[in-house]
Design a protein around this motif. Structure first.
Motif, PDB file in Angstrom:
ATOM      1  N   ASP A 194       4.309  -9.354  -8.079  1.00  0.00           N
ATOM      2  CA  ASP A 194       2.879  -9.042  -7.971  1.00  0.00           C
ATOM      3  C   ASP A 194       2.287  -9.944  -6.890  1.00  0.00           C
ATOM      4  O   ASP A 194       2.961 -10.843  -6.382  1.00  0.00           O
ATOM      5  N   THR A 195       1.041  -9.704  -6.555  1.00  0.00           N
ATOM      6  CA  THR A 195       0.343 -10.613  -5.647  1.00  0.00           C
ATOM      7  C   THR A 195      -0.016 -11.877  -6.417  1.00  0.00           C
ATOM      8  O   THR A 195       0.061 -11.916  -7.653  1.00  0.00           O
ATOM      9  N   GLU A 196      -0.435 -12.899  -5.714  1.00  0.00           N
ATOM     10  CA  GLU A 196      -0.769 -14.158  -6.377  1.00  0.00           C
ATOM     11  C   GLU A 196      -1.874 -13.970  -7.398  1.00  0.00           C
ATOM     12  O   GLU A 196      -1.872 -14.599  -8.472  1.00  0.00           O
ATOM     13  N   ASP A 197      -2.840 -13.087  -7.082  1.00  0.00           N
ATOM     14  CA  ASP A 197      -3.933 -12.848  -8.032  1.00  0.00           C
ATOM     15  C   ASP A 197      -3.666 -11.645  -8.940  1.00  0.00           C
ATOM     16  O   ASP A 197      -4.562 -11.153  -9.617  1.00  0.00           O
ATOM     17  N   GLN A 198      -2.426 -11.171  -8.929  1.00  0.00           N
ATOM     18  CA  GLN A 198      -1.944 -10.146  -9.858  1.00  0.00           C
ATOM     19  C   GLN A 198      -2.781  -8.868  -9.842  1.00  0.00           C
ATOM     20  O   GLN A 198      -3.230  -8.354 -10.868  1.00  0.00           O
ATOM     21  N   ARG A 199      -2.929  -8.320  -8.650  1.00  0.00           N
ATOM     22  CA  ARG A 199      -3.683  -7.072  -8.533  1.00  0.00           C
ATOM     23  C   ARG A 199      -2.978  -5.891  -9.171  1.00  0.00           C
ATOM     24  O   ARG A 199      -3.614  -4.972  -9.689  1.00  0.00           O
ATOM     25  N   LEU A 200      -1.647  -5.884  -9.108  1.00  0.00           N
ATOM     26  CA  LEU A 200      -0.911  -4.782  -9.723  1.00  0.00           C
ATOM     27  C   LEU A 200      -1.082  -4.805 -11.232  1.00  0.00           C
ATOM     28  O   LEU A 200      -1.341  -3.766 -11.858  1.00  0.00           O
ATOM     29  N   ALA A 201      -0.934  -5.955 -11.830  1.00  0.00           N
ATOM     30  CA  ALA A 201      -1.083  -6.064 -13.282  1.00  0.00           C
ATOM     31  C   ALA A 201      -2.493  -5.676 -13.717  1.00  0.00           C
ATOM     32  O   ALA A 201      -2.684  -5.039 -14.761  1.00  0.00           O
ATOM     33  N   THR A 202      -3.485  -6.038 -12.924  1.00  0.00           N
ATOM     34  CA  THR A 202      -4.868  -5.684 -13.240  1.00  0.00           C
ATOM     35  C   THR A 202      -5.034  -4.178 -13.341  1.00  0.00           C
ATOM     36  O   THR A 202      -5.787  -3.673 -14.175  1.00  0.00           O
ATOM     37  N   ASP A 203      -4.316  -3.442 -12.500  1.00  0.00           N
ATOM     38  CA  ASP A 203      -4.394  -1.986 -12.496  1.00  0.00           C
ATOM     39  C   ASP A 203      -3.290  -1.333 -13.322  1.00  0.00           C
ATOM     40  O   ASP A 203      -3.000  -0.147 -13.151  1.00  0.00           O
ATOM     41  N   LYS A 204      -2.652  -2.112 -14.202  1.00  0.00           N
ATOM     42  CA  LYS A 204      -1.624  -1.607 -15.123  1.00  0.00           C
ATOM     43  C   LYS A 204      -0.417  -1.039 -14.393  1.00  0.00           C
ATOM     44  O   LYS A 204       0.215  -0.087 -14.849  1.00  0.00           O
ATOM     45  N   ILE A 205      -0.088  -1.634 -13.261  1.00  0.00           N
ATOM     46  CA  ILE A 205       1.071  -1.229 -12.472  1.00  0.00           C
ATOM     47  C   ILE A 205       2.143  -2.295 -12.597  1.00  0.00           C
ATOM     48  O   ILE A 205       1.837  -3.498 -12.575  1.00  0.00           O
ATOM     49  N   THR A 206       3.400  -1.881 -12.741  1.00  0.00           N
ATOM     50  CA  THR A 206       4.489  -2.853 -12.796  1.00  0.00           C
ATOM     51  C   THR A 206       5.493  -2.566 -11.683  1.00  0.00           C
ATOM     52  O   THR A 206       5.800  -1.409 -11.390  1.00  0.00           O
ATOM     53  N   LEU A 207       5.973  -3.643 -11.082  1.00  0.00           N
ATOM     54  CA  LEU A 207       6.980  -3.568 -10.028  1.00  0.00           C
ATOM     55  C   LEU A 207       8.072  -4.579 -10.360  1.00  0.00           C
ATOM     56  O   LEU A 207       7.788  -5.767 -10.519  1.00  0.00           O
ATOM     57  N   ARG A 208       9.316  -4.103 -10.468  1.00  0.00           N
ATOM     58  CA  ARG A 208      10.394  -5.005 -10.849  1.00  0.00           C
ATOM     59  C   ARG A 208      11.672  -4.665 -10.108  1.00  0.00           C
ATOM     60  O   ARG A 208      11.871  -3.532  -9.649  1.00  0.00           O
ATOM     61  N   GLN A 258      -3.079 -14.308 -14.659  1.00  0.00           N
ATOM     62  CA  GLN A 258      -4.226 -14.790 -13.886  1.00  0.00           C
ATOM     63  C   GLN A 258      -5.491 -14.170 -14.447  1.00  0.00           C
ATOM     64  O   GLN A 258      -5.602 -12.951 -14.546  1.00  0.00           O
ATOM     65  N   ARG A 259      -6.404 -14.979 -14.834  1.00  0.00           N
ATOM     66  CA  ARG A 259      -7.679 -14.445 -15.292  1.00  0.00           C
ATOM     67  C   ARG A 259      -8.409 -13.859 -14.106  1.00  0.00           C
ATOM     68  O   ARG A 259      -8.502 -14.469 -13.046  1.00  0.00           O
ATOM     69  N   THR A 260      -8.897 -12.637 -14.280  1.00  0.00           N
ATOM     70  CA  THR A 260      -9.582 -11.963 -13.177  1.00  0.00           C
ATOM     71  C   THR A 260     -10.778 -12.784 -12.730  1.00  0.00           C
ATOM     72  O   THR A 260     -11.642 -13.145 -13.521  1.00  0.00           O
ATOM     73  N   LYS A 261     -10.775 -13.100 -11.456  1.00  0.00           N
ATOM     74  CA  LYS A 261     -11.881 -13.869 -10.893  1.00  0.00           C
ATOM     75  C   LYS A 261     -12.894 -12.913 -10.273  1.00  0.00           C
ATOM     76  O   LYS A 261     -12.591 -12.218  -9.309  1.00  0.00           O
ATOM     77  N   THR A 262     -14.042 -12.866 -10.868  1.00  0.00           N
ATOM     78  CA  THR A 262     -15.076 -11.982 -10.351  1.00  0.00           C
ATOM     79  C   THR A 262     -15.612 -12.545  -9.043  1.00  0.00           C
ATOM     80  O   THR A 262     -16.036 -13.695  -8.975  1.00  0.00           O
ATOM     81  N   LYS A 263     -15.573 -11.709  -8.018  1.00  0.00           N
ATOM     82  CA  LYS A 263     -16.079 -12.159  -6.728  1.00  0.00           C
ATOM     83  C   LYS A 263     -17.581 -12.423  -6.819  1.00  0.00           C
ATOM     84  O   LYS A 263     -18.312 -11.739  -7.542  1.00  0.00           O
ATOM     85  N   THR A 264     -18.009 -13.418  -6.092  1.00  0.00           N
ATOM     86  CA  THR A 264     -19.430 -13.739  -6.079  1.00  0.00           C
ATOM     87  C   THR A 264     -20.212 -12.534  -5.572  1.00  0.00           C
ATOM     88  O   THR A 264     -19.913 -11.970  -4.523  1.00  0.00           O
ATOM     89  N   GLN A 265     -21.173 -12.102  -6.354  1.00  0.00           N
ATOM     90  CA  GLN A 265     -21.965 -10.940  -5.985  1.00  0.00           C
ATOM     91  C   GLN A 265     -23.439 -11.290  -6.040  1.00  0.00           C
ATOM     92  O   GLN A 265     -23.878 -12.085  -6.882  1.00  0.00           O
ATOM     93  N   ARG A 266     -24.167 -10.677  -5.158  1.00  0.00           N
ATOM     94  CA  ARG A 266     -25.606 -10.863  -5.185  1.00  0.00           C
ATOM     95  C   ARG A 266     -26.181 -10.234  -6.437  1.00  0.00           C
ATOM     96  O   ARG A 266     -25.694  -9.209  -6.915  1.00  0.00           O
ATOM     97  N   PRO A 267     -27.201 -10.815  -7.015  1.00  0.00           N
ATOM     98  CA  PRO A 267     -27.815 -10.211  -8.209  1.00  0.00           C
ATOM     99  C   PRO A 267     -28.283  -8.797  -7.897  1.00  0.00           C
ATOM    100  O   PRO A 267     -28.806  -8.514  -6.820  1.00  0.00           O
TER     101      PRO A 267
END
Length: 508
Positions: free
Chosen positions: A47-61, A204-213
């Motif tokens: 996966d990527t370091e921030d586990q984008r595949l796992a976030t989208d329920k995708i597995t690569l092995r 990896q806990r999903t890190k929410t990108k800083t967003q404007r209110p």
């Protein structure tokens, strides 16, 4: 060479470490349970370091052991029903190009690194019917998971029941009923990977990108940004479907680009056009590139349908063969082109730009206004724009100028429809009625435009047939049918537009 199979399975937690399956011969439809022995499996998940595949329920092995050793990419289809598509490729030192393409919209340019390693001792049984056919494969897996850095491990035992190809999905429910009687419950994890990540601390806990209110949930900004994010997500999710040439995938991806671009225009009072217009131009580019494949598909289906409806005596010459050759030549080039576009830096840059825009949206002061009134006003403005184009098209005599004007009106109808659909969460049934009315107008104008394009293609086919010494009669006949169809749509338009222009449909 990558191969794809549809995987339909259910996972269960074994109630004890040395769990033994109950007698599955008591499952209705099962004639015998065949012991296939124990196989040792060893898989490294990437996966990527921030586990984008796992976030989208995708597995690569990359797995060794068993009869399907190699690279496995699992893409979700309906996770609630345990359905995934598994794309397999032979073992290799690096990720095969085909699989790399299927994850590119998520991974972008980032590296894929090992995240966990799973070793499984798999005890396999086959459930067969009275005729000896395979109904399902049942596996009891003793799993040991290890974080990629080796610092933490975990172990568990689980049961997988995978439906055999062609078997009735209802059979899984019968097996589950028997397992439940033995104290077996459904697994709380969607996959071995998800459980391994959680239990080894590698998740990896999903890190929410800083967003404007964006203000309260009922502000115009909140609704518009939710709409934009949904379309961005659709682009990313449809990318692998387009690469796999799944039905309607190109069309749906193109729709997502158009919805994004339309929203930037419709809501320019809310989002700074200085920021969104350059992104809109890139979306226009992408839609046009995808259109090369989609337009070919629609055109071929239209001409084939016309041809199928003709009596056989009117099919003069090798018309079907010529159409197949013509379509195949266009298809081969358009498919290669589409994949090349999805592999291009320009496309990946567009995805990155959309992410950045949505993380820090260029909101204008009007974005904090109440959603209902603001979105209704924007939709009505698009409706007024459509009205101007419809009236202009109807004022022209039949011919090329009217064809062009109706095509412009079609684009305006689509934009008004998208505005209505985007406003539906805030306005409810009123916006849905508005969107349906706009869709009716779009359908009439769309069929008219399809006829214009089909006539151009039919003329080309007739010229090719004539040059080859074949009869051009059938192509001319089909051309005439398309002319008549276009005339029918032109006569139909005033009535459809009259209903769409009723005050009750466009009232704010």
């Amino acid at each position: 060479m990558a191969e794809t199979k549809r995987e339909i399975e259910r996972k269960y937690d074994a109630p004890a470490e040395h769990f033994r399956l109950p007698d599955l011969r008591k499952v209705p439809g099962v004639s015998s349970v065949v012991d296939k022995g124990v196989v040792e499996l060893d898989a490294v998940y990437y996966d990527t370091e921030d586990q984008r595949l796992a976030t989208d329920k995708i597995t690569l092995r990359l797995r060794s052991g068993g009869d399907d050793a190699g690279w496995h990419l699992k893409l979700p289809v309906a996770l609630d029903e345990g359905i995934r598509d598994e794309v397999q490729a032979p073992p290799s030192a690096t990720l095969p190009r085909t699989l790399a393409g299927l994850v590119r919209s998520r991974v972008r340019g980032d590296a894929l690194i090992p995240v966990v390693r799973l070793r499984s001792s798999r005890d396999v049984s086959h459930l067969t019917g009275a005729d000896g056919s395979l109904l399902a494969e049942v596996c009891v897996d003793a799993v040991r998971a290890e974080r990629a850095d080796g610092k933490r491990t975990t172990a568990w035992t689980e049961i997988e029941v995978e439906l055999a190809d062609g078997a009735d999905p209802a059979f899984l429910g019968k097996v589950e009923k028997r397992l439940r009687k033995a104290g077996v419950e459904r697994s709380g994890s969607a996959s071995k990977l998800a459980r391994a990540l959680a239990e080894t601390g590698a998740e990896q806990r999903t890190k929410t990108k800083t967003q404007r209110p964006t203000g309260a949930p009922d502000t115009a900004a909140a609704h518009v940004l939710a709409h934009l994010r949904a379309q961005r997500d659709a682009l990313v999710e449809l990318d692998p479907a387009v690469r796999r040439d799944l039905p309607d995938s190109v069309h749906q991806m193109r729709v997502a680009t158009r919805r994004l671009r339309s929203a930037f225009k419709t809501y320019k009072k809310l989002l700074d056009p200085a920021v969104t217009e350059p992104v809109g131009e890139e979306l226009k580019w992408l839609a046009a590139e995808l259109g090369i494949d989609r337009d070919r598909e629609v055109l071929t289906e239209r001409i084939t349908g016309r041809m199928d409806a003709l009596p056989r005596p009117l099919l003069l010459g090798p018309v079907r063969g010529r159409l197949r050759t013509w379509a195949a030549a266009r298809r081969q080039g358009s498919r290669r082109h589409t994949v090349a576009v999805l592999d291009s830096k320009r496309y990946l840059d567009l995805l990155q730009t959309l992410d950045a825009l949505l993380a820090d949206p260029p909101l204008k002061p009007a974005a904090d206004r109440p959603a209902a009134a603001t979105l209704a006003k924007a939709a009505l403005k698009d409706h007024a724009r459509l009205a101007t184009r419809i009236e202009h098209a109807l004022s022209l005599d039949p011919g090329e100028d009217r064809d062009l004007a109706m095509h412009d009106a079609r684009k305006a109808a689509k934009r008004a429809r998208y505005a209505g659909e985007a406003a539906a969460p805030a306005l409810g049934k009123q916006a849905k009625r508005f969107a349906r009315a706009m869709k009716d107008v779009q359908t009439v104008l769309g069929d008219h435009q399809d006829s214009v394009v089909a006539r151009e293609a039919l003329r080309d086919l007739a010229v090719q047939a004539h040059a080859a010494g074949e009869s051009a009669f059938t192509w001319g006949l089909l051309y005439g049918q398309e002319q008549a169809s276009a005339a029918d749509r032109e006569r139909e338009l005033p009535g459809v537009w009259g209903r769409a222009a009723e005050p009750s449909l466009s009232a704010g």
